[in-house]
Design an enzyme around this catalytic site. Structure first.
Site, PDB file in Angstrom:
ATOM      1  CG  HIS A 187      -2.069   0.976   1.085  1.00 43.12           C
ATOM      2  ND1 HIS A 187      -1.905   2.274   0.667  1.00 43.12           N
ATOM      3  CD2 HIS A 187      -3.411   0.821   1.308  1.00 43.12           C
ATOM      4  CE1 HIS A 187      -3.078   2.883   0.656  1.00 43.12           C
ATOM      5  NE2 HIS A 187      -4.007   2.021   1.030  1.00 43.12           N
ATOM      6  CD  GLU A 316     -11.311  -1.088   0.210  1.00 40.53           C
ATOM      7  OE1 GLU A 316     -12.041  -0.840   1.186  1.00 40.53           O
ATOM      8  OE2 GLU A 316     -10.067  -0.974   0.239  1.00 40.53           O
ATOM      9  CB  CYS A 334      -9.600   6.838   1.483  1.00 38.73           C
ATOM     10  SG  CYS A 334      -9.717   6.838   3.282  1.00 38.73           S
ATOM     11  CB  CYS A 412      -8.696   4.340   6.123  1.00 33.21           C
ATOM     12  SG  CYS A 412      -9.874   3.577   4.986  1.00 33.21           S
TER      13      CYS A 412
END
Length: 650
Positions: A187, A316, A334, A412
Site C-alpha cells: 500500500h 476497492e 479516501c 481510514c
C-alpha cells in the site's frame, strides 16, 4: 522542473460563508469526536483501541494488539489533522492532548527506531516479512505525515525526531545496495510521506528512498514472489490474492510502463501523488509523463461525475474503462481524497484548469458527502443510487450503507476527511515569484511574499450557491505580478464578467486561468462573476449505466433526488428534455442549500396488479414534482432512496 509553492496554513485564514462552518465542525466536533473514538469512549461506535495499542507498546498497559494491521494509521492521521488545525490557529487544549499523544508515541518507539504496534505486540521478529499485505511502510508513512504537520504547527521536535529516527531505520533496511531489502510496500504511502520529510529536513536521503520505492515497484523477478516463498507461503488475509494479483497494488509493471488506472483506487492515487512529487524534485520527465497518462485514464474513463473513483467493492478497485455502475459504486471517500492530493501535485507542476476542476469536484461532492452534517457519522462508500430495501437482502449491496456510520472496523476514511478539511487552505492557491494562481474560490485572507514584497490577498466568495467572487489586493508597496483566476468548466464562458477597480477587463486565458497582469497597489479590487447555469449532464455513450439518463449539476455541485423530497421508487421518475429547472435557496433545509425544482413525470403502476410482465404494454405516466438537493447533503434526514442519474424523455 520547478514547482509552484503551496502557501503555509499559518498564512491562510479561511473566512467563508460555506467552508468556515466545516472548518469549525472539524475543530470543535470531528477531531474531538475522533479522539474519543480512538480512545474507545463512544458507546455506539465500533471499538478502535488504537491508542490502547500504543499504551501496551509503551509498557503503560498490558494486553494484546487489537484491530487491523494498519490500526496505527488512524492515530497518525488524527495527529496530522490536529497539526493542521494548530497551524491555522492556537488551541491550547488540543495542543496539550496532542503533546500527550506524542509522549506516548516516543515511549512506544523501539530503540532502533522501529514503530509499528501490530508487529511489536503480535508478531515480534517478523518485521518486513510481508510487505505485500501488511502495510508496515504505509503506517510508517502516515506517522511521518502526522509528525511533519505537528512539527510545522508547533516547532516541537519530539515527534519529528521519532519520524526521522524511523525513516533512518527504514533507510538502513531498504535500498539498492547489497544486503538491503529491494522491495516496497503493498500500500503506497511511504513514498509521498518521505518527500514531505525531505522538504522539512532537507535530507536528500529521504527523497532518494522515496525514489527507490517508486522505481522498484513492478520489477522482475517479482519482490512479492520472493518474500512469499521466504515466509513459507503464509498469508495474512486468508488468501494469496494480493500476492498473485499484482495489479491490485499497481505492481504488475514498472510504474513508467503503466498506462491505465488498475487495482485498489486509494493505492493508485497515493502512488501518483508521490510520482508527481518525485518527478518535480528530480526533473524526471518520464515519471511526469506516466502521471499524465494515468490522470487522463482516470478522469476520462474511470471517474464518477461526483469525483468518486474505484467502481468495484471487491478489492476497492478500478475495473475497466467506462464501467461505472451507480448502485454498486464503491467510490471510497479516501480515494477521492487521494485524487485531490494527486490533482494538487499536478497543479504545482503545470497549473491547468483540468486538475483544479477535478479537485473541486471531488472536494464538494464525494469528500463532503463522506461526512454527515453533525461531524459524527461517515460514509466509507459513496454510491450514486441507493435502494435501502435491498441493502442487507441482496448481497451485491452489502458494502452500501443507506445512512452514515459512527465508525468503522477499518476506519481510514473519517480521519482522512478530518485531515483534508483541516488543511483546506493548502489547496486554494499556489504561487511563484511572478504569479498567484487561484484554484478554489474560498473566502478568507492569504499572506504572500512576492519578489520580497509582502502581499495580502483577501477573497470573498459566494460559492457554491453563487458565482460571485471579490478580491482585494493589499501589497505593502506596489508590486507587479500576475493574478491567475480559474475559469471553471461549469461556468458559461460567454457570460463571465471581470472588473478591476470597477473597470471591465477583456478576459485572456492561459490553460483555463484568466490572467490579470499589472502593478498592484493597496486597495485594488477585482470582481469576478461566474455564471452558474443549471446543467443537464449526459454520460459517454459507452457508459452503460447512464444511457437515457441525465444528471443535474450547478456550479461545483452534483445534485440528486432523495426520498425525503420525492417519495419512494425514484427509478420511476422521468424528466422532460425541455423542462424548466428553477433554483431556490432554502435557508432552513440541511443547513441552508440551493435546491433545484422542476415538473417531472412518474411511471404509473396502474393496471399492473398481480402482473410482473406484459406483452406490448404501454407506459403510463403521472405528473410529479421533482426536487433535487446537493449530493453531499443526502442521507442527513434519515434512511431513504437516493439517485443522481434520472431517466429522461427526449
Amino acid at each position: 522542473m520547478k514547482q509552484m509553492q503551496v502557501l503555509p496554513l499559518s498564512d491562510i485564514k479561511i473566512e467563508d460563508r460555506f467552508w468556515s462552518e466545516y472548518i469549525r465542525l472539524v475543530r470543535e466536533v470531528v477531531v474531538p469526536y475522533q479522539w474519543e473514538t480512538l480512545n474507545d469512549r463512544v458507546p455506539d461506535a465500533e471499538p478502535s483501541r488504537a491508542i490502547r495499542n500504543f499504551r501496551i507498546a509503551a509498557g503503560e498497559e498490558s494486553g494484546e494488539f487489537y484491530g487491523m494491521v494498519f490500526q496505527d494509521s488512524d492515530v497518525a492521521k488524527w495527529l496530522e489533522a490536529a497539526g493542521y488545525l494548530l497551524q491555522s490557529g492556537r488551541d491550547p487544549e488540543l495542543e496539550r492532548i496532542a503533546d500527550d499523544l506524542v509522549d506516548l508515541i516516543v515511549k512506544a518507539q523501539r530503540e532502533d527506531g522501529y514503530l509499528n504496534t501490530y508487529y511489536m505486540l503480535k508478531e515480534p521478529g517478523n518485521e518486513w516479512t510481508n510487505l505485500c499485505e501488511c502495510h508496515e511502510l504505509y503506517t510508517a508513512g502516515h506517522l511521518i505525515e502526522g509528525a511533519v504537520a505537528y512539527f510545522q504547527a508547533t516547532g516541537k521536535r519530539a515527534i519529528l525526531d521519532v519520524a526521522c529516527k524511523f525513516a533512518d531505520y527504514i533507510d538502513s533496511v531498504f535500498g539498492p545496495e547489497p544486503g538491503k531489502l529491494q522491495g516496497y510496500d503493498g500500500h503506497q504511502e511511504i513514498e509521498l510521506a518521505l518527500v514531505k520529510l525531505y522538504e522539512t529536513t532537507g535530507e536528500e536521503r529521504y527523497l532518494r528512498l522515496s525514489q527507490f520505492f517508486l522505481n522498484e515497484r513492478g520489477k522482475e523477478p517479482h519482490f512479492y514472489d520472493k518474500e512469499y516463498e521466504e515466509r513459507g507461503q503464509t498469508v495474512h488475509w486468508g488468501s494469496d490474492f494480493m500476492v498473485k494479483n499484482r495489479s491490485y497494488s499497481q505492481a504488475q509493471a514498472p510504474i513508467r510502463e503503466q498506462t491505465s488506472a488498475e487495482g485498489h483506487a486509494v493505492r493508485l492515487v497515493y502512488m501518483c501523488t508521490a510520482m508527481a512529487d518525485v518527478a518535480a524534485k528530480t526533473g524526471d520527465s518520464g515519471l511526469l509523463q506516466a502521471c499524465r497518462r494515468l490522470w487522463n485514464n482516470i478522469v476520462t474513463r474511470r471517474m464518477y461525475i461526483t469525483g468518486g473513483i474505484g467502481s468495484m467493492a471487491q478489492e476497492e478497485s478500478f475495473t475497466l474503462d467506462y464501467d461505472l455502475p451507480n448502485d454498486t459504486a464503491y467510490a471510497e471517500t479516501c480515494a477521492s481524497i487521494g485524487l485531490i492530493f494527486f490533482a494538487q501535485r499536478m497543479l504545482r507542476i503545470e497549473p491547468h484548469r483540468r486538475y483544479a476542476d477535478v479537485m473541486e469536484k471531488a472536494l464538494y461532492n464525494t469528500v463532503l458527502g463522506g461526512m454527515a452534517k453533525d461531524g459524527r457519522h461517515f460514509f466509507y462508500v459513496n454510491p450514486l443510487e441507493v435502494w435501502p430495501d435491498a441493502c442487507g437482502k441482496n448481497h451485491v449491496y452489502d458494502h452500501v450503507k443507506p445512512v452514515r456510520q459512527g465508525w468503522f472496523g477499518c476506519a481510514c476514511c473519517p480521519p482522512n476527511v478530518a485531515r483534508l478539511l483541516a488543511s483546506l487552505g493548502q489547496y486554494i492557491y499556489t504561487a511563484n515569484e511572478n504569479a498567484v494562481y487561484v484554484h478554489l474560490y474560498v473566502g478568507g485572507e492569504a499572506n504572500l511574499t512576492i519578489q520580497d514584497h509582502k502581499v495580502k490577498l483577501i477573497q470573498q466568495s459566494e460559492l457554491p450557491w453563487s458565482g460571485r467572487v471579490r478580491f482585494t489586493v493589499e501589497p505593502e508597496t506596489p508590486v507587479q505580478f500576475e493574478l491567475m483566476l480559474r475559469m471553471p468548466e461549469w461556468t458559461d464562458k460567454s457570460g463571465v464578467k471581470l472588473t478591476v477597480n470597477g473597470e471591465s477587463c477583456t478576459i485572456h486565458t492561459i490553460n483555463g486561468y484568466a490572467i490579470i497582469r499589472r502593478k498592484w497597489k493597496s486597495g485594488d479590487i477585482i470582481e469576478l462573476d461566474l455564471p452558474m447555469p443549471v446543467m443537464r449532464m449526459k454520460g459517454h455513450p459507452l457508459l452503460r449505466e447512464t444511457v437515457g439518463k441525465v444528471a443535474i449539476s450547478r456550479g461545483p455541485l452534483v445534485y440528486c433526488l432523495e426520498e425525503a423530497d420525492n417519495g419512494k421508487h425514484l427509478h420511476q421518475m422521468y424528466l422532460q428534455s425541455s423542462c424548466e429547472l428553477s433554483v431556490a435557496f432554502e435557508p432552513d433545509l440541511l443547513g441552508g442549500v440551493c435546491v433545484i425544482k422542476t415538473e417531472a413525470e412518474r411511471l404509473s403502476p396502474r393496471n399492473w396488479e398481480d402482473v410482473l410482465y406484459k406483452e406490448d404494454a404501454r407506459n403510463e405516466y403521472e405528473p410529479a414534482a421533482a426536487t433535487f438537493i446537493p449530493y453531499f447533503a443526502w442521507a442527513n434526514r434519515g434512511e431513504g432512496e437516493m439517485t443522481v442519474w434520472v431517466r429522461e424523455h427526449i
